[in-house]
Design an enzyme around this catalytic site. Structure first.
Site, PDB file in Angstrom:
ATOM      1  N   ASN A  70      31.483 -14.743   9.544  1.00 26.29           N
ATOM      2  CA  ASN A  70      30.162 -15.374   9.489  1.00 26.29           C
ATOM      3  C   ASN A  70      30.224 -16.773   8.889  1.00 26.29           C
ATOM      4  O   ASN A  70      29.393 -17.635   9.208  1.00 26.29           O
ATOM      5  CB  ASN A  70      29.190 -14.500   8.687  1.00 26.29           C
ATOM      6  CG  ASN A  70      29.678 -14.218   7.279  1.00 26.29           C
ATOM      7  OD1 ASN A  70      30.861 -13.967   7.057  1.00 26.29           O
ATOM      8  ND2 ASN A  70      28.785 -14.248   6.313  1.00 26.29           N
ATOM      9  N   SER A  80      31.117 -19.107  11.581  1.00 24.94           N
ATOM     10  CA  SER A  80      29.939 -19.284  12.435  1.00 24.94           C
ATOM     11  C   SER A  80      28.973 -20.283  11.809  1.00 24.94           C
ATOM     12  O   SER A  80      28.292 -21.031  12.510  1.00 24.94           O
ATOM     13  CB  SER A  80      29.230 -17.942  12.647  1.00 24.94           C
ATOM     14  OG  SER A  80      30.079 -17.018  13.287  1.00 24.94           O
ATOM     15  N   GLU A  95      35.451 -17.478  16.578  1.00 29.01           N
ATOM     16  CA  GLU A  95      34.259 -18.321  16.453  1.00 29.01           C
ATOM     17  C   GLU A  95      34.646 -19.783  16.245  1.00 29.01           C
ATOM     18  O   GLU A  95      33.943 -20.693  16.686  1.00 29.01           O
ATOM     19  CB  GLU A  95      33.372 -17.831  15.308  1.00 29.01           C
ATOM     20  CG  GLU A  95      32.726 -16.470  15.543  1.00 29.01           C
ATOM     21  CD  GLU A  95      31.734 -16.454  16.698  1.00 29.01           C
ATOM     22  OE1 GLU A  95      31.094 -17.500  16.958  1.00 29.01           O
ATOM     23  OE2 GLU A  95      31.605 -15.406  17.361  1.00 29.01           O
ATOM     24  N   HIS A 100      40.977  -7.790   0.370  1.00 27.32           N
ATOM     25  CA  HIS A 100      42.020  -6.847  -0.022  1.00 27.32           C
ATOM     26  C   HIS A 100      43.381  -7.231   0.535  1.00 27.32           C
ATOM     27  O   HIS A 100      44.409  -7.007  -0.107  1.00 27.32           O
ATOM     28  CB  HIS A 100      41.668  -5.428   0.424  1.00 27.32           C
ATOM     29  CG  HIS A 100      42.651  -4.419  -0.073  1.00 27.32           C
ATOM     30  ND1 HIS A 100      43.687  -3.947   0.708  1.00 27.32           N
ATOM     31  CD2 HIS A 100      42.791  -3.837  -1.292  1.00 27.32           C
ATOM     32  CE1 HIS A 100      44.411  -3.100  -0.003  1.00 27.32           C
ATOM     33  NE2 HIS A 100      43.893  -3.017  -1.214  1.00 27.32           N
ATOM     34  N   LYS A 105      47.041  -6.408  -8.863  1.00 27.04           N
ATOM     35  CA  LYS A 105      46.848  -7.420  -7.823  1.00 27.04           C
ATOM     36  C   LYS A 105      46.484  -8.786  -8.402  1.00 27.04           C
ATOM     37  O   LYS A 105      46.606  -9.804  -7.727  1.00 27.04           O
ATOM     38  CB  LYS A 105      45.785  -6.937  -6.832  1.00 27.04           C
ATOM     39  CG  LYS A 105      46.235  -5.669  -6.097  1.00 27.04           C
ATOM     40  CD  LYS A 105      45.117  -5.008  -5.317  1.00 27.04           C
ATOM     41  CE  LYS A 105      45.622  -3.703  -4.694  1.00 27.04           C
ATOM     42  NZ  LYS A 105      44.547  -2.954  -4.010  1.00 27.04           N
TER      43      LYS A 105
END
Length: 389
Positions: A109, A112, A140, A309, A350
């Protein structure tokens, strides 16, 4: 207690007029922007955000995010000539000094939206090391080179738009014809990629399908395919074009989850019984190896889910990132990955326990242009090494 309240009942005095402990000397006073001062008129982005650091709430986390980004991009280690041969890995600046390997992830998005131009700036000027996006974040970008996306409204009727062949992304509109143009553009490329794959296998035998060290071979991976599409689009407005030109890898483990997946599906009928193949295992080895070889690793995550992730898990392979900036609106009460704060990633290894990390709770289209304007695009020299620790 003041004498004015001496006659209050003890319970009331203890409950309402409880004395404060001494204020620690290192506490920062809340402060804001005084627009009556001349320096507050038409402020630079970096000055604006610096003035917002003491406001509290997300204004303060935005300021912290900018500080982390500046430290991330400014860190320098040893010169390549000082390193043993087996240590000459990771990212280096134009002068040969070790620098942070910066992984940036974003959801479709955001491409976009008009944030695409901000992301393109970073890639065009080699300010990031690797990209992770969803399939929509790839297609996109390419589709916008063929036809525009338009502003609409969040409240437009879905059934009416369907009748009109208009697809809604929030308050953006994408004519369905755009995807038809994309199909016309990409199918001949898929044909050529399949032809190159078949010729290569015929020449080198089926053993070439094993772990392949020929980085330019047409034994396709998602990142190789994306690089090829960036080359073929040949449009300077494209993020993928600049990723190809600057040799910045773009990883997309969900490459089939979008229009590209539709095109690959359609192509299986066109090319049957032959089939274009994408080796996703080679890409997971590649991104994890990039992480393991990095001198320092930084994450800039715009959005959540897969892109968040995938980068975080790659950083697990080196026992955690050194810097992390999350920007999304996800809440952690439902246990979602998008909602998780950096501290949760620390528990998984992480992000390093001593890393500089922050989550900004905001729409990335609002704050990321400000962050880039105040850091990557501020036109000022990078921080000195002693300022990045």
């Amino acid at each position: 207690m003041s004498k004015a309240n001496e006659k209050l009942p003890d319970l009331l005095a203890e409950a309402v007029l409880k004395e404060s402990a001494p204020v620690p000397q290192d506490l920062v006073e809340v402060d804001g922007i005084d627009y009556s001062k001349p320096e507050a008129t038409d402020m630079r982005a970096s000055d604006l955000i610096n003035s917002m650091k003491k406001m509290g709430f997300q204004a303060s986390t935005l300021g912290e995010a900018c500080e982390i980004v500046d430290k991330m991009r400014s860190w320098r280690g040893k010169h390549i000539d000082e390193l043993e041969e087996h240590d000459k890995k990771g990212s280096f600046d134009e002068n040969g000094y070790q620098k942070t390997t910066i992984f940036i992830g974003y959801t479709s998005n955001l491409i976009s939206s008009g944030l695409r131009e901000t992301l393109r700036f970073l890639v065009q000027h080699n300010m990031v090391s690797a990209i992770v996006s969803t399939a929509g974040g790839i297609e996109e970008d390419l589709i916008k080179c063929l036809a525009p996306t338009y502003l609409g409204d969040f409240t437009l009727s879905g059934s009416t738009l369907r009748d009109q062949g208009m697809n809604r992304i929030g308050n953006l509109l994408v004519p369905n014809d755009n995807y038809c143009k994309f199909e016309e553009w990409i199918v001949p490329i898929l044909d050529k990629m399949l032809e190159e794959q078949e010729d290569y296998v015929a020449k080198h035998g089926k053993d070439c399908l094993d772990a392949n060290t020929d980085v330019d071979s047409p034994i396709w991976t998602p990142s190789k395919m994306i690089d090829r599409l960036g080359k073929e689009i040949n449009d300077e407005s494209s993020v993928m074009y600049w990723a190809h030109k600057n040799k910045i890898p773009v990883f997309c483990p969900s490459i089939t989850d979008g229009s590209i997946g539709d095109m690959l599906f359609f192509h299986t009928f066109k090319a049957s019984p032959k089939q274009l193949r994408l080796d996703i295992v080679s890409d997971i080895r590649k991104i994890n190896s990039w992480s393991m070889e990095s001198s320092r690793a930084g994450m800039i995550i715009l959005g959540g889910g897969l892109i968040k992730h995938h980068i975080a898990n790659a950083c697990l392979m080196r026992n955690g990132a050194d810097y992390a900036v999350y920007i999304n609106t996800g809440q952690e009460f439902d246990g979602s990955d998008a909602g998780a704060r950096p501290d949760e990633a620390i528990s998984w290894g992480k992000i390093k326990a001593g890393a500089k990390s922050v989550k900004v709770y905001c729409d990335a289209t609002v704050v990321f242009p400000l962050i880039v304007a105040a850091t990557f695009a501020n036109g000022r020299p990078l921080l000195k090494p002693e300022e990045t620790n």
